[in-house]
Design an enzyme around this catalytic site. Structure first.
Site, PDB file in Angstrom:
ATOM      1  CG  ASN A   1      -0.425  -0.100   2.500  1.00  0.00           C
ATOM      2  OD1 ASN A   1       0.733  -0.489   2.659  1.00  0.00           O
ATOM      3  ND2 ASN A   1      -1.189   0.254   3.511  1.00  0.00           N
TER       4      ASN A   1
ATOM      5  CE  LYS B   1       8.143 -10.842   0.910  1.00  0.00           C
ATOM      6  NZ  LYS B   1       7.367 -10.161  -0.131  1.00  0.00           N
TER       7      LYS B   1
ATOM      8  CB  SER C   1      -2.424  -8.767   7.020  1.00  0.00           C
ATOM      9  OG  SER C   1      -1.728  -9.963   6.748  1.00  0.00           O
TER      10      SER C   1
ATOM     11  CD  GLU D   1       4.807  -0.269  13.039  1.00  0.00           C
ATOM     12  OE1 GLU D   1       3.586  -0.050  13.180  1.00  0.00           O
ATOM     13  OE2 GLU D   1       5.685   0.264  13.736  1.00  0.00           O
ATOM     14  CG  LEU D   2       1.152  -6.755  12.926  1.00  0.00           C
ATOM     15  CD1 LEU D   2       0.841  -7.838  13.949  1.00  0.00           C
ATOM     16  CD2 LEU D   2       1.825  -7.355  11.708  1.00  0.00           C
TER      17      LEU D   2
ATOM     18  NE  ARG E   1      -2.667   9.046   4.639  1.00  0.00           N
ATOM     19  CZ  ARG E   1      -1.540   8.421   5.017  1.00  0.00           C
ATOM     20  NH1 ARG E   1      -0.417   8.683   4.403  1.00  0.00           N
ATOM     21  NH2 ARG E   1      -1.545   7.577   6.013  1.00  0.00           N
TER      22      ARG E   1
ATOM     23  CB  CYS F   1      -2.088   0.283   8.613  1.00  0.00           C
ATOM     24  SG  CYS F   1      -0.802   1.527   8.659  1.00  0.00           S
TER      25      CYS F   1
ATOM     26  CD  GLU G   1      -6.446  -3.584   8.166  1.00  0.00           C
ATOM     27  OE1 GLU G   1      -6.015  -4.748   8.088  1.00  0.00           O
ATOM     28  OE2 GLU G   1      -5.709  -2.586   8.223  1.00  0.00           O
TER      29      GLU G   1
HETATM   30  P1  NAD Z   1       0.188  -8.997   3.807  1.00  0.00           P
HETATM   31  O1  NAD Z   1       0.336  -9.402   5.218  1.00  0.00           O
HETATM   32  O2  NAD Z   1      -0.601  -9.855   2.899  1.00  0.00           O
HETATM   33  O3  NAD Z   1       1.635  -8.834   3.125  1.00  0.00           O
HETATM   34  C1  NAD Z   1       2.659  -8.057   3.691  1.00  0.00           C
HETATM   35  C2  NAD Z   1       3.999  -8.617   3.279  1.00  0.00           C
HETATM   36  O4  NAD Z   1       4.130  -9.927   3.793  1.00  0.00           O
HETATM   37  C3  NAD Z   1       4.194  -8.717   1.779  1.00  0.00           C
HETATM   38  O5  NAD Z   1       5.537  -8.444   1.490  1.00  0.00           O
HETATM   39  C4  NAD Z   1       3.867 -10.161   1.496  1.00  0.00           C
HETATM   40  O6  NAD Z   1       4.540 -10.644   0.344  1.00  0.00           O
HETATM   41  C5  NAD Z   1       4.411 -10.824   2.739  1.00  0.00           C
HETATM   42  N1  NAD Z   1       3.789 -12.110   3.036  1.00  0.00           N
HETATM   43  C6  NAD Z   1       2.545 -12.534   2.725  1.00  0.00           C
HETATM   44  N2  NAD Z   1       2.360 -13.803   3.160  1.00  0.00           N
HETATM   45  C7  NAD Z   1       3.510 -14.179   3.761  1.00  0.00           C
HETATM   46  C8  NAD Z   1       3.935 -15.360   4.409  1.00  0.00           C
HETATM   47  N3  NAD Z   1       3.148 -16.421   4.541  1.00  0.00           N
HETATM   48  N4  NAD Z   1       5.184 -15.399   4.913  1.00  0.00           N
HETATM   49  C9  NAD Z   1       5.989 -14.348   4.800  1.00  0.00           C
HETATM   50  N5  NAD Z   1       5.649 -13.183   4.197  1.00  0.00           N
HETATM   51  C10 NAD Z   1       4.416 -13.104   3.682  1.00  0.00           C
HETATM   52  O7  NAD Z   1      -0.360  -7.506   3.846  1.00  0.00           O
HETATM   53  P2  NAD Z   1      -0.706  -6.566   2.608  1.00  0.00           P
HETATM   54  O8  NAD Z   1      -2.000  -7.015   2.050  1.00  0.00           O
HETATM   55  O9  NAD Z   1       0.460  -6.425   1.693  1.00  0.00           O
HETATM   56  O10 NAD Z   1      -0.861  -5.149   3.321  1.00  0.00           O
HETATM   57  C11 NAD Z   1      -2.027  -4.761   3.925  1.00  0.00           C
HETATM   58  C12 NAD Z   1      -1.948  -4.977   5.418  1.00  0.00           C
HETATM   59  O11 NAD Z   1      -0.811  -4.305   5.924  1.00  0.00           O
HETATM   60  C13 NAD Z   1      -3.128  -4.378   6.147  1.00  0.00           C
HETATM   61  O12 NAD Z   1      -3.538  -5.244   7.167  1.00  0.00           O
HETATM   62  C14 NAD Z   1      -2.557  -3.098   6.745  1.00  0.00           C
HETATM   63  O13 NAD Z   1      -3.226  -2.621   7.865  1.00  0.00           O
HETATM   64  C15 NAD Z   1      -1.168  -3.505   7.038  1.00  0.00           C
HETATM   65  N6  NAD Z   1      -0.295  -2.323   7.132  1.00  0.00           N
HETATM   66  C16 NAD Z   1       0.163  -1.961   8.362  1.00  0.00           C
HETATM   67  C17 NAD Z   1       0.957  -0.831   8.495  1.00  0.00           C
HETATM   68  C18 NAD Z   1       1.464  -0.402   9.829  1.00  0.00           C
HETATM   69  O14 NAD Z   1       2.386   0.400   9.869  1.00  0.00           O
HETATM   70  N7  NAD Z   1       0.936  -0.911  10.937  1.00  0.00           N
HETATM   71  C19 NAD Z   1       1.299  -0.075   7.362  1.00  0.00           C
HETATM   72  C20 NAD Z   1       0.812  -0.485   6.120  1.00  0.00           C
HETATM   73  C21 NAD Z   1       0.021  -1.628   6.020  1.00  0.00           C
END
Ligand code: NAD
Length: 478
Positions: A152, A175, A230, A251-252, A279, A285, A382
């Site tokens: 994002n 990564k 996530s 950071e989730l 935004r 998040c 979420e």
């Molecule tokens: P995601 O968890 O699907 O992916 C995040 C990252 O993890 C990616 O690089 C993905 O390739 C990797 N990933 C996915 N599955 C994995 C696995 N099994 N093992 C290891 N790595 C793996 O999240 P997303 O859809 O890319 O992003 C959206 C989420 O991120 C939302 O929940 C959002 O709230 C959160 N987010 C949090 C913050 C924060 O600062 N707290 C900031 C931005 C986004």
């Protein structure tokens, strides 16, 4: 500057040619392919860890002033190259030109902030309470780090990790998310031009993140995991890092309440709501996820917000006129559609939007719903997109109780003309960050992070660099 506003020369320069496997990056505004990117295999991960650990001592011993100068150069370069970098993000992720430009400025600021922090890594001298000896604390880099970023904010989330890691003297394996690897490749290229020595930063692209990350975390030379993404994936990673007790920052996800009290300035609240909700097309998040609005002002708020949301110009992120781009992929759009259908099934009223747009690409319209069930999917989970559910509240206590009835605790917002009342409610929210009469929160100078299932640790601020440092104390008599 490495490109004009055209993808071909940039992509040719950034994407390493490979004889191995690749995966396809799509343009979310059309669903068409943009580029083929290497699917890094286990051997390449091993080689990257090897090199990152070989160059670690040299980088860790580089004078802090020199590391600081390199990060400052990265900040300058990013601002010089704001347009191509912003454009690349609009292309691969779908964000608007305005959001992409704002993200480049925000990302660049992390390099400036941590350039300033690199030369301020201090220690402490204490006298032991018994008076017999002194205690000297020193900090050193944690080592080879694995940085996992979401799609994002492809530049800002990478910068928020790379900048403190490099400032601390760590080496990094970045990564990026499979939807947005191109921005990460651009950043690595930029860091090399800023003076980061070869081998210090590696970008590992893949659409099979589970395999790659498992391989990297199994290597004892990897000493730190910093993850943004996530909550379910964060939870699974924490189990993996428990194996070798790897230092872990998470950071989730979030489910930010946006509280509008009965004495709020409604125009200001709607203005703030447009920022906090829209935004990045609602894909943040910290995005306002639940609008908890006092019954006395709920109808007016719904009407004002719906008018603003309905007027947004929808289109590809790369179009200058666009105010709401596509969702990042088909899965995300489908997820939104299902959740909204479920809320409507539970009795919510649709003020605007409410169903996917019938056009190529992954578009979902700005949507406002009122009468949303407190226990429904839009309230408890979420929702990552331009959907604004309005839930009425009776008073401040009701707002706080409902806001805190969530497994998440990342961000929250409060609007009231009475600053004392707003601060009192804000303080009671069980979250890491609160916007008080303000829809924007993120600032490299502030400690960013959440409570409960929104994560562990803080990024940015004075705290951010300590996520990448170990502490050793030396006890001596003198
Ligand atoms: P995601 O968890 O699907 O992916 C995040 C990252 O993890 C990616 O690089 C993905 O390739 C990797 N990933 C996915 N599955 C994995 C696995 N099994 N093992 C290891 N790595 C793996 O999240 P997303 O859809 O890319 O992003 C959206 C989420 O991120 C939302 O929940 C959002 O709230 C959160 N987010 C949090 C913050 C924060 O600062 N707290 C900031 C931005 C986004």
């Amino acid at each position: 500057m490495i490109l004009d506003v055209h993808p071909a020369p940039l992509l040719e320069r950034l994407v390493p040619s490979t004889s191995g496997d690749t995966f396809t990056v799509l343009d979310p505004s059309t669903g068409e392919p943009i580029a083929e990117v290497p699917r890094v295999d286990g051997a390449a991960v091993g080689a990257a860890v090897e090199e990152a650990s070989r160059v670690l001592p040299g980088w860790a011993a580089t004078a802090p002033r020199r590391r600081s100068e390199i990060l400052a150069a990265a900040h300058e370069l990013m601002l010089d190259e704001l347009e191509p970098l912003a454009w690349l993000m609009s292309l691969e992720m779908g964000k608007t030109r305005a959001d992409a430009r704002a993200e480049v400025r925000y990302a660049a600021e992390f390099f400036r902030w941590f350039a300033e922090e690199a030369v301020r890594i201090g220690g402490e001298l204490r006298t032991a309470p018994g008076g017999a000896n002194r205690i000297l604390t020193v900090h050193r880099p944690v080592g080879v780090t694995l940085l996992l970023t979401p799609w994002n904010f492809p530049a800002a989330m990478a910068a928020r990790k790379l900048a403190p890691a490099l400032a601390a003297g760590c080496t990094a394996l970045l990564k990026p998310a499979e939807d947005t690897p191109l921005t990460a490749l651009y950043l690595a290229d930029l860091l090399a031009r800023a003076g980061v020595p070869e081998g210090v930063v590696h970008v590992l692209t893949t659409d099979r993140p589970g395999e790659l990350v498992e391989r990297a975390l199994a290597d004892p030379r990897v000493r730190k995991l910093s993850f943004t993404g996530s909550t379910p994936v964060g939870r699974a990673l924490l189990r993996q890092t428990a194996e070798r007790i790897v230092n872990t920052s998470l950071e989730l996800g979030g489910n930010a309440p946006f509280v509008v009290l009965d004495d709020a300035d409604l125009d200001a609240a709607v203005e703030g709501a447009m920022i906090a909700k829209m935004r990045n097309g609602g894909q943040a998040c910290t995005a306002a996820n639940r609008f908890l609005v006092h019954t006395a002002v709920a109808d007016d708020f719904a009407e004002l917000l719906s008018a603003r949301m309905a007027a947004l110009v929808v289109g590809p992120g790369t179009d200058e006129a666009t105010q709401l781009g596509p969702m990042v992929n088909a899965r995300r759009r489908h997820d939104l559609a299902t959740r909204v259908e479920s809320a409507v099934g539970d009795g919510a009223k649709v003020h605007t939007g409410g169903a996917p747009l019938d056009r190529p690409g992954f578009f979902y319209p700005a949507t406002v719903l009122s009468g949303v069930d407190r226990e429904g999917v839009l309230s408890v989970d979420e929702t990552f997109g331009p959907v604004a559910p309005i839930i009425t509240i009776a008073d401040d206590d009701d707002a706080v109780a409902l806001a805190n009835a969530s497994e998440y605790g990342l961000a929250g917002y409060v609007y009231s003309r009475d600053l004392g009342r707003a601060l009192a409610v804000g303080e009671r929210l069980g979250v890491g960050m609160v916007g008080v009469n303000r829809g924007a929160l993120s600032d490299p100078a502030a400690p960013f992070g959440g409570t409960k299932q929104s994560g562990l640790g803080r990024e940015g601020g004075f705290e951010g660099i300590y996520e990448f440092l170990e502490t050793t104390y030396l006890a001596a008599d003198w």
